[in-house]
Design an enzyme around this catalytic site. Structure first.
Site, PDB file in Angstrom:
ATOM      1  N   ASN A 108      -6.994   1.769  10.507  1.00 53.50           N
ATOM      2  CA  ASN A 108      -5.703   2.055  10.785  1.00 53.50           C
ATOM      3  C   ASN A 108      -5.865   2.087  12.584  1.00 53.50           C
ATOM      4  O   ASN A 108      -6.445   2.617  13.044  1.00 53.50           O
ATOM      5  CB  ASN A 108      -5.196   3.299  10.513  1.00 53.50           C
ATOM      6  CG  ASN A 108      -5.076   3.336   9.041  1.00 53.50           C
ATOM      7  OD1 ASN A 108      -5.283   2.156   8.188  1.00 53.50           O
ATOM      8  ND2 ASN A 108      -4.637   4.656   8.512  1.00 53.50           N
ATOM      9  N   GLU A 158      -3.158  -0.283   8.311  1.00 55.75           N
ATOM     10  CA  GLU A 158      -2.133   0.169   9.047  1.00 55.75           C
ATOM     11  C   GLU A 158      -2.331  -0.487  10.686  1.00 55.75           C
ATOM     12  O   GLU A 158      -3.181  -0.449  11.127  1.00 55.75           O
ATOM     13  CB  GLU A 158      -2.045   1.664   9.245  1.00 55.75           C
ATOM     14  CG  GLU A 158      -1.531   2.389   7.941  1.00 55.75           C
ATOM     15  CD  GLU A 158      -1.506   3.916   8.211  1.00 55.75           C
ATOM     16  OE1 GLU A 158      -1.067   4.353   9.287  1.00 55.75           O
ATOM     17  OE2 GLU A 158      -1.558   4.627   7.207  1.00 55.75           O
ATOM     18  N   ARG A 207       0.790  -1.365  -0.060  1.00 56.99           N
ATOM     19  CA  ARG A 207       0.103   0.025   0.111  1.00 56.99           C
ATOM     20  C   ARG A 207       1.122   1.069  -0.058  1.00 56.99           C
ATOM     21  O   ARG A 207       1.566   1.329   1.003  1.00 56.99           O
ATOM     22  CB  ARG A 207      -0.854   0.066   1.167  1.00 56.99           C
ATOM     23  CG  ARG A 207      -1.659   1.195   1.433  1.00 56.99           C
ATOM     24  CD  ARG A 207      -2.339   1.187   2.673  1.00 56.99           C
ATOM     25  NE  ARG A 207      -2.960   2.721   2.728  1.00 56.99           N
ATOM     26  CZ  ARG A 207      -3.082   3.378   3.859  1.00 56.99           C
ATOM     27  NH1 ARG A 207      -2.890   2.968   4.940  1.00 56.99           N
ATOM     28  NH2 ARG A 207      -3.608   4.739   3.895  1.00 56.99           N
ATOM     29  N   GLU A 245      -7.275   8.419   6.552  1.00 55.64           N
ATOM     30  CA  GLU A 245      -7.514   9.009   7.912  1.00 55.64           C
ATOM     31  C   GLU A 245      -8.169  10.651   7.651  1.00 55.64           C
ATOM     32  O   GLU A 245      -7.550  11.356   8.283  1.00 55.64           O
ATOM     33  CB  GLU A 245      -6.334   8.972   8.792  1.00 55.64           C
ATOM     34  CG  GLU A 245      -5.384   7.659   8.931  1.00 55.64           C
ATOM     35  CD  GLU A 245      -4.343   7.691   9.881  1.00 55.64           C
ATOM     36  OE1 GLU A 245      -3.900   8.606  10.092  1.00 55.64           O
ATOM     37  OE2 GLU A 245      -4.096   6.502  10.403  1.00 55.64           O
ATOM     38  N   HIS A 282      -2.918  10.659   0.911  1.00 55.91           N
ATOM     39  CA  HIS A 282      -2.155  10.740   2.290  1.00 55.91           C
ATOM     40  C   HIS A 282      -1.667  12.092   2.569  1.00 55.91           C
ATOM     41  O   HIS A 282      -0.450  12.177   2.803  1.00 55.91           O
ATOM     42  CB  HIS A 282      -1.227   9.467   2.292  1.00 55.91           C
ATOM     43  CG  HIS A 282      -1.082   8.805   3.414  1.00 55.91           C
ATOM     44  ND1 HIS A 282      -1.189   7.629   3.793  1.00 55.91           N
ATOM     45  CD2 HIS A 282      -0.491   9.469   4.545  1.00 55.91           C
ATOM     46  CE1 HIS A 282      -0.664   7.288   5.018  1.00 55.91           C
ATOM     47  NE2 HIS A 282      -0.499   8.199   5.423  1.00 55.91           N
ATOM     48  N   TYR A 298      -3.677   1.851  16.018  1.00 57.64           N
ATOM     49  CA  TYR A 298      -2.388   1.875  16.885  1.00 57.64           C
ATOM     50  C   TYR A 298      -2.559   1.751  18.511  1.00 57.64           C
ATOM     51  O   TYR A 298      -1.981   1.019  19.183  1.00 57.64           O
ATOM     52  CB  TYR A 298      -1.480   2.890  16.644  1.00 57.64           C
ATOM     53  CG  TYR A 298      -1.112   3.115  15.280  1.00 57.64           C
ATOM     54  CD1 TYR A 298       0.011   2.545  14.697  1.00 57.64           C
ATOM     55  CD2 TYR A 298      -2.120   3.691  14.108  1.00 57.64           C
ATOM     56  CE1 TYR A 298       0.825   2.749  13.542  1.00 57.64           C
ATOM     57  CE2 TYR A 298      -1.382   3.552  12.904  1.00 57.64           C
ATOM     58  CZ  TYR A 298       0.024   3.282  12.642  1.00 57.64           C
ATOM     59  OH  TYR A 298       0.260   3.233  11.335  1.00 57.64           O
TER      60      TYR A 298
HETATM   61  C1  FCB Z   1      -0.923   7.376  10.712  1.00 54.83           C
HETATM   62  C2  FCB Z   1      -0.409   7.506   9.350  1.00 54.83           C
HETATM   63  C3  FCB Z   1       0.935   7.197   8.909  1.00 54.83           C
HETATM   64  C4  FCB Z   1       1.947   7.126   9.980  1.00 54.83           C
HETATM   65  C5  FCB Z   1       1.161   6.295  11.233  1.00 54.83           C
HETATM   66  C6  FCB Z   1       2.158   6.274  12.367  1.00 54.83           C
HETATM   67  O1  FCB Z   1      -1.800   8.092  11.512  1.00 54.83           O
HETATM   68  O2  FCB Z   1      -1.625   7.472   8.247  1.00 54.83           O
HETATM   69  O3  FCB Z   1       1.047   8.055   8.051  1.00 54.83           O
HETATM   70  O4  FCB Z   1       2.199   8.139  10.236  1.00 54.83           O
HETATM   71  O5  FCB Z   1       0.300   6.972  11.665  1.00 54.83           O
END
Ligand code: FCB
Length: 455
Positions: free
Chosen positions: A298, A358, A77, A166, A121, A300
């Site tokens: 995405n 992500e 991607r 995002e 992006h 985290y």
């Molecule tokens: C996300 C973004 C990516 C990167 C990660 C850590 O928010 O999409 O570009 O910065 O975080």
């Protein structure tokens, strides 16, 4: 020992974005983006760095494709840089820019890697910013033109398309909180941005369907699911508002539910909607809800939601037990929230197909004397998140693939080069790429379509 095997055809990959890796910011006719402008203004990036060179991927892409091939990566991607293709944002096409992506796509296909393109992006051309940027409705039509031009050029070979990365970051992080380009702090402009981004997504879906036979199209949203910090009703309310602000404001209109009423009321109260939803025109919501083929997520970390100044709000904090690990970004490592998120999306929105577009972590592990980068914490992070995803698949969640962030260390926006998210280490002095232990671990996971965990 138990082996967690993923469904047949599950797709394994990695993700990057153009500004974070390409460099060559002013070569071959590329126009300027809001990020070029933002990083060249002192004070916006933690270490004062820029993406002018980044990983020099624009010149080293062949090496990077070969590296992915060695690591058995199935899906790559990447994003296109808008001003590389349309330097003024619309109108005149920069053929040299388009040719770069054309060669990259051919290189990937020759290496047996499936390309997933992200159209936005975060690289808005400055010419469009100067006309009003995303708070201005015309930016949506310009984005539809980018989708049209790019898909006409690459749609014969690229079948998987992501319109936006995002929208919460494009709107709130960039226009309300001021942390990302263009660095505004204006709640109303942020909500207008969110609307125009969603509108432009709908427009782009239609262009992609027209131009790309057998297209698979989706959008990538970021999630930071809220958990109330205590049993106080005030904290439950704070968690609900957080999810409304971060997730439902985008998900609900995308899945045909209009903007969430509780959040409209909330934004009226905070003054973000002084003229109500006056920027929403007749037909917009239908366009935004144009059906897609998949949702990209995405993920985290989670968010502990705590209400401010509420007397009944005791205890003030609940710490996860044992104390949670944190990454270099200071983000809590919390795989169970990924499991709940996947279930929530499946059972609450009936999303037809989901990709994790992500997931990853920043740790600063560097080469040892022998040149080896042992990043045990990253392996654990990936393993535990994949195990959470696997558990969700067991409930029927239609998860079709996992794209790790990121192939290599790169320019982490406002944090510059202080963060390292890659499974491949980048020495920015020499541009040498060194696969970390996690890269080899991931290669084996891909080969086995799963991994073994201790019982
Ligand atoms: C996300 C973004 C990516 C990167 C990660 C850590 O928010 O999409 O570009 O910065 O975080």
């Amino acid at each position: 020992m138990t082996k967690l095997t993923f469904p047949p055809g599950f797709r394994w990959g990695v993700a990057t974005s153009a500004y974070q890796i390409e460099g060559a910011w002013n070569e071959d006719g590329r126009g300027e983006s809001i990020w070029d402008r933002f990083v060249h203004m002192p004070g916006n990036v933690q270490d004062g760095s820029t993406g002018d060179v980044a990983c020099d991927h624009y010149h080293r892409w062949r090496e990077d494709v070969a590296l992915m091939q060695q690591l058995a990566i199935q899906v790559y991607r990447f994003s296109v840089s808008w001003p590389r293709i349309l330097p003024a944002g619309f109108g005149q096409i920069n053929q040299a820019g388009l040719d770069f992506y054309d060669r990259l796509v051919d290189g990937l296909l020759a290496a047996g890697i499936t390309p997933f393109i992200t159209l936005y992006h975060w690289e808005l051309p400055v010419t469009l910013q100067d006309k009003g940027g995303w708070p201005h409705r015309d930016t949506a039509s310009a984005f539809a033109e980018l989708a049209d031009v790019t898909s006409r050029a690459l749609g014969d070979r690229v079948k998987n398309w992501i319109t936006h990365n995002e929208p919460w970051c494009t709107s709130m992080l960039s226009h309300e909180l001021g942390e990302h380009a263009p660095g505004w702090r204006n709640g109303n402009a942020a909500l207008k941005t969110a609307h125009h981004v969603l509108l432009s997504h709908g427009m782009a879906v239609q262009r992609l369907r027209a131009n790309v036979p057998d297209v698979q199209v989706g959008i990538a949203l970021n999630f930071e699911p809220a958990v109330p910090a205590s049993a106080s009703p005030a904290d439950y309310h704070a968690a609900r508002i957080w999810d409304g602000y971060y997730s439902r404001w985008f998900l609900d209109p995308l899945y045909g539910r209009h903007y969430p009423a509780d959040m409209v009321a909330h934004y009226r109260a905070t003054g973000y909607l002084p003229h109500d939803l006056d920027f929403v025109r007749h037909g917009d919501l239908d366009l935004i809800a144009t059906p897609t083929d998949f949702l990209g997520i995405n993920y985290y970390t989670r968010h502990l939601a705590r209400a401010a100044d509420v007397p009944d709000n005791l205890p003030q904090e609940i710490f996860p037990d044992p104390p949670a690990a944190r990454t270099e970004m200071d983000w809590e490592v919390y795989p169970p929230a990924l499991y709940h998120l996947l279930n929530w999306l499946h059972f609450g929105y009936r999303v037809p197909k989901i990709y994790i577009t992500e997931n990853g972590c920043s740790y600063l592990d560097a080469p040892d004397a022998g040149g080896r980068v042992s990043d045990e914490r990253r392996i654990r992070y990936m393993r535990d998140h994949l195990a959470a995803a696997h558990r969700a698949i067991g409930n029927g969640v239609p998860l079709a693939g996992y794209l790790q962030w990121s192939l290599m260390d790169n320019f982490e926006w406002a944090r510059g080069y202080t963060q390292r998210f890659g499974i491949v280490y980048v020495d920015y002095e020499t541009q040498q790429r060194i696969p970390k232990d996690s890269a080899y671990w991931y290669r084996d996971v891909i080969a086995g379509n799963g991994f073994v965990i201790a019982d």
